[in-house]
Design an enzyme around this catalytic site. Structure first.
Site, PDB file in Angstrom:
ATOM      1  N   HIS B 239       0.799  -1.215   0.071  1.00  0.00           N
ATOM      2  CA  HIS B 239       0.014  -0.059   0.051  1.00  0.00           C
ATOM      3  C   HIS B 239       0.843   1.435   0.021  1.00  0.00           C
ATOM      4  CE1 HIS B 239       0.701  -0.511   4.330  1.00  0.00           C
ATOM      5  NE2 HIS B 239      -0.058  -1.253   4.385  1.00  0.00           N
ATOM      6  N   ASP B 312      -6.461  -4.737   1.472  1.00  0.00           N
ATOM      7  CA  ASP B 312      -5.963  -4.677   2.683  1.00  0.00           C
ATOM      8  C   ASP B 312      -7.163  -4.878   3.632  1.00  0.00           C
ATOM      9  OD1 ASP B 312      -3.835  -4.219   4.256  1.00  0.00           O
ATOM     10  OD2 ASP B 312      -4.094  -1.998   4.506  1.00  0.00           O
TER      11      ASP B 312
END
Lengths: 323, 436
Positions: B239, B312
């Site tokens: 990320h 995520d």
């Protein structure tokens, strides 16, 4: 004396911050507070116009002055007051804020004065309770009654707020008082400066529409009001500033530094003061320059005004439902 | 012999790996892709057990979500492996890679085996897992990278915690390189991020929330690139969210370094203003960034610097989100909304449909070396049929996920999984779709 007028000048359900209030609403609170100042100076200080209503002081952070000020304000209007201090209650034992709100709802309070250590927590509580909520300070976010009492104090001494230059000095980064005051002073037309070491200025301060100074001489030059902020003990020793000694040397307000401000500049402090850290002791007690004690007096009047307006608002809502 | 043979006819075949985008058909035999192509069955009807008329909808490899927080073992009340399966399949995800931050953490072979067994029993989404890079995710001792890899761990990471100790990380990279194992870093310099809740900037200052400087990301990225260069390790940054970090990765790659990265939909579909009035459902780690950084993420995706999109997915219950902002947990669910949010990149004309789809199929599968994410003869028939244009609105209460902490509640999106297939088995069917 109090609140004979039925005009609705404060259309909000809660007082969660200065943000979102327009100049007319702020002025209405200040005007009403002015009238309560007079009442508080009489022998008989109580007008039980709100008899039978209940205020709960819900304090998740220790506070004596603000809590006492709310208690006194409420009692002078005839409300019943309950103090819940979380340091000594079951709420600390894992009960969430929302649970607390549910519990309080069942007790039918009319108004809550809430202080919490986390920014935004009072607004969260306000979403879950069915009564008016006054933010008595949430984290580093807002402390609206402090800004309002500062405004009453300034207005009574200077006759106006519009056009004044106000320097807010010290730990702006962690100060809810600073945030509320910047909002209020801007809304009411004052020029605001902040003066602090760079470590105690919040990021993106330039987006707040204030003039930024890291030097007291330049920052205090020709200001009308010097507003000092409290430096929390845990921030004094090395994490944000190297030492109390150095902080006082550069940012503590003494007569020499006050000399840069206008001759009739007023000194304010939200309290409790750290004498010899952010302000020289003799200056704090100088009744010609310091209005610190007056601020405390105005605090009671302002909180009476807020309690009055918010409960009046409730009456209107009930009337609207009935009608 | 017709048993186990299923024909998908009248489909728009999409395979990002080969660039195939054409009308055609696909034949599944015994859970595997037997054949596919524009001309399949042109010469007559096949002998099959079942025929599925795709009605012109897209038929693509099932999505591979390379970053999911697993709550079993340890926190099944938040989401079990079974529950994760329901949410994933409803989103067209047929394979997910789970982070090691379970309780106990995935730092030992039996935990890898436990998860594999539970996933087999659940018979829903396929699960693979990351191994912890350090024991107990404590950042001090390296785990048994070789044995964990042999047991099935696909890469090594300390999950949502940065591996901060430079000496340990350098050594772990060196060691992992001998197994050609990939190391995944949560790129955030922990001492800069300590106590922080949101991105540093005006919003944080106005809300009075302690902030994380965006520089915390690039500082960690640049340090780790240097460390990885010492051992030629395969390094992957999870990320990425900021322009400087993306630029640093692009430069390293131009120098020939083996480095990859991914991002999550909330970093290209939202910016920090989603926090608004202390919305804890938008509290994520790393924090939502400025609009400028959000655009840099979109550009990084468009230019191919960012290799993949992963959800995520981090389930939390209301009790850990209905709290003052500072006390609320970090993380949002996302496995179920990965497809439509990734398709926003296509609908907003940043990427072609195949390019957008590649980010959640072939690319993550290649990074993790999984036999998934592509249409290939002999490969497992993990498929999704979806309508890329179908408009709908994400609504908490309509999500299959037990946890409802989406940052995208009420967002209008396009694209919905209509039918999800794992090993040739029909495992999800949109209730309002044509295959119900």
């Amino acid at each position: 004396m109090a609140a004979a007028s039925t005009d609705i000048v404060y259309p909000h359900e809660h007082l969660l911050g200065i943000e979102g209030l327009n100049p007319f609403e702020i002025q209405a609170i200040l005007d009403l507070a002015d009238r309560y100042v007079e009442q508080n100076r009489q022998d008989d200080k109580t007008t039980p116009i709100l008899k039978g209503r209940t205020l709960i002081n819900l304090f998740f952070e220790n506070s004596t002055r603000t809590r006492t000020s709310f208690e006194l304000a409420a009692k002078r209007l005839g409300l019943d007051v309950i103090n819940i201090s979380v340091a000594t209650s079951a709420i600390k034992k894992g009960e969430t804020l929302v649970d607390t709100a549910m519990t309080l709802n069942a007790m039918h309070p009319d108004i809550l004065a809430v202080r919490h250590g986390d920014s935004g927590a009072v607004a969260l509580l306000a979403q879950k309770v069915n009564c008016a909520v006054i933010n008595a300070g949430d984290g580093s976010h807002e402390h609206p009654t402090q800004a309002l009492l500062d405004a009453v104090t300034i207005r009574r001494r200077k006759g106006r707020i519009n056009g004044l230059t106000v320097a807010i000095c010290g730990d702006v980064a962690h100060s809810r008082v600073a945030r509320s005051n910047i909002q209020l002073l801007h809304t009411m037309g004052a020029q605001v400066r902040v003066v602090a070491p760079p470590t105690l200025l919040p990021p993106a301060m330039d987006r707040f529409g204030v003039d930024i100074f890291t030097d007291m001489e330049a920052g205090l030059k020709d200001v009308d009001i010097v507003m000092m902020l409290r430096l929390q003990t845990e921030r004094m020793q090395g994490s944000y500033v190297p030492s109390v000694r150095e902080y006082y040397y550069y940012y503590g307000l003494d007569r020499a530094k006050l000399g840069f401000a206008k001759e009739d500049a007023l000194v304010m402090h939200p309290g409790p003061m750290n004498r010899g850290v952010e302000i020289a002791s003799d200056l704090a007690d100088d009744i010609d320059r310091s209005v610190i004690r007056e601020q405390v007096e105005m605090g009671v009047a302002v909180r009476m005004a807020c309690i009055d307006l918010l409960t009046r608002n409730q009456a209107r809502r009930v009337a609207a439902v009935d009608g | 012999m017709a048993r186990g043979r299923i024909a998908y006819l009248n489909a728009r075949l999409l395979d990002p790996a080969s660039g195939l985008d054409a009308p055609g058909a696909l034949l599944v035999d015994d859970g595997k892709i037997a054949d596919f192509g524009p001309h399949l069955f042109r010469d007559g009807a096949p002998s099959v057990r079942e025929v599925v008329d795709c009605q012109g909808h897209c038929l693509a490899p099932g999505l591979v979500d390379m970053r999911v927080h697993l709550r079993e073992p340890g926190e099944e009340y938040l989401e079990s492996i079974d529950g994760l399966g329901d949410a994933a399949l409803a989103g067209g995800v047929t394979e997910a890679a789970c982070l090691p931050n379970t309780h106990p953490p995935i730092d030992d072979v039996p935990v890898v085996e436990f998860i594999a067994r539970r996933a087999r029993e659940a018979k829903k989404v396929k699960l693979t897992c990351y191994g912890a890079l350090t024991r107990g995710l404590a950042g001090t001792e390296i785990t048994e990278i070789g044995l964990l890899q042999q047991a099935g761990a696909i890469a090594f990471t300390d999950g949502d915690k940065a591996t901060a100790n430079a000496k340990l990380l350098a050594r772990a990279m060196k060691y992992a390189a001998s197994f050609d194992a990939m190391i995944v870093q949560h790129p955030e310099e922990p001492s800069l991020a300590e106590g922080g809740l949101v991105n540093r900037g005006e919003l944080a200052s106005r809300l009075g929330l302690s902030a994380i400087p965006p520089e915390a990301e690039v500082i960690m990225v640049e340090r780790d690139l240097r460390l990885a260069a010492m051992s030629d390790a395969r390094l992957h940054f999870a990320h990425v969210t900021t322009a400087p970090a993306i630029a640093a990765i692009a430069e390293a790659r131009a120098r020939g370094q083996r480095v990859t990265c991914d991002t999550a939909p909330h970093y290209f579909a939202l910016n920090e203003t989603a926090i608004g009035d202390y919305r804890t459902y938008a509290k994520v780690s790393p924090p939502l960034r400025s609009e400028e950084d959000r655009r840099a993420v979109v550009q990084g995706l468009a230019e191919g610097v960012i290799d993949a999109v992963a959800s995520d997915h981090a389930p939390h219950d209301q009790d850990s989100k209905r709290l003052p902002f500072a006390q609320a947990s970090f993380g949002v669910i996302g496995v179920e909304t990965l497809l439509p949010l990734t398709l926003e990149l296509y609908h907003n004309r940043h990427l072609s449909l195949l390019e957008a789809l590649a980010l959640v199929t072939e690319r993550p599968a290649s990074l993790l070396r999984l036999p998934a994410g592509r249409l290939k003869k002999g490969a497992p028939a993990d498929l999704v049929i979806f309508d890329p244009d179908k408009p709908w609105r994400i609504q908490e209460e309509n999500l299959a996920s037990q946890a409802k902490n989406t940052a995208f509640d009420l967002r209008p999106v396009q694209g919905h999984a209509l039918l999800t297939v794992v090993d040739g088995r029909r495992v999800y069917c949109a209730p309002d779709g044509p295959f119900a």
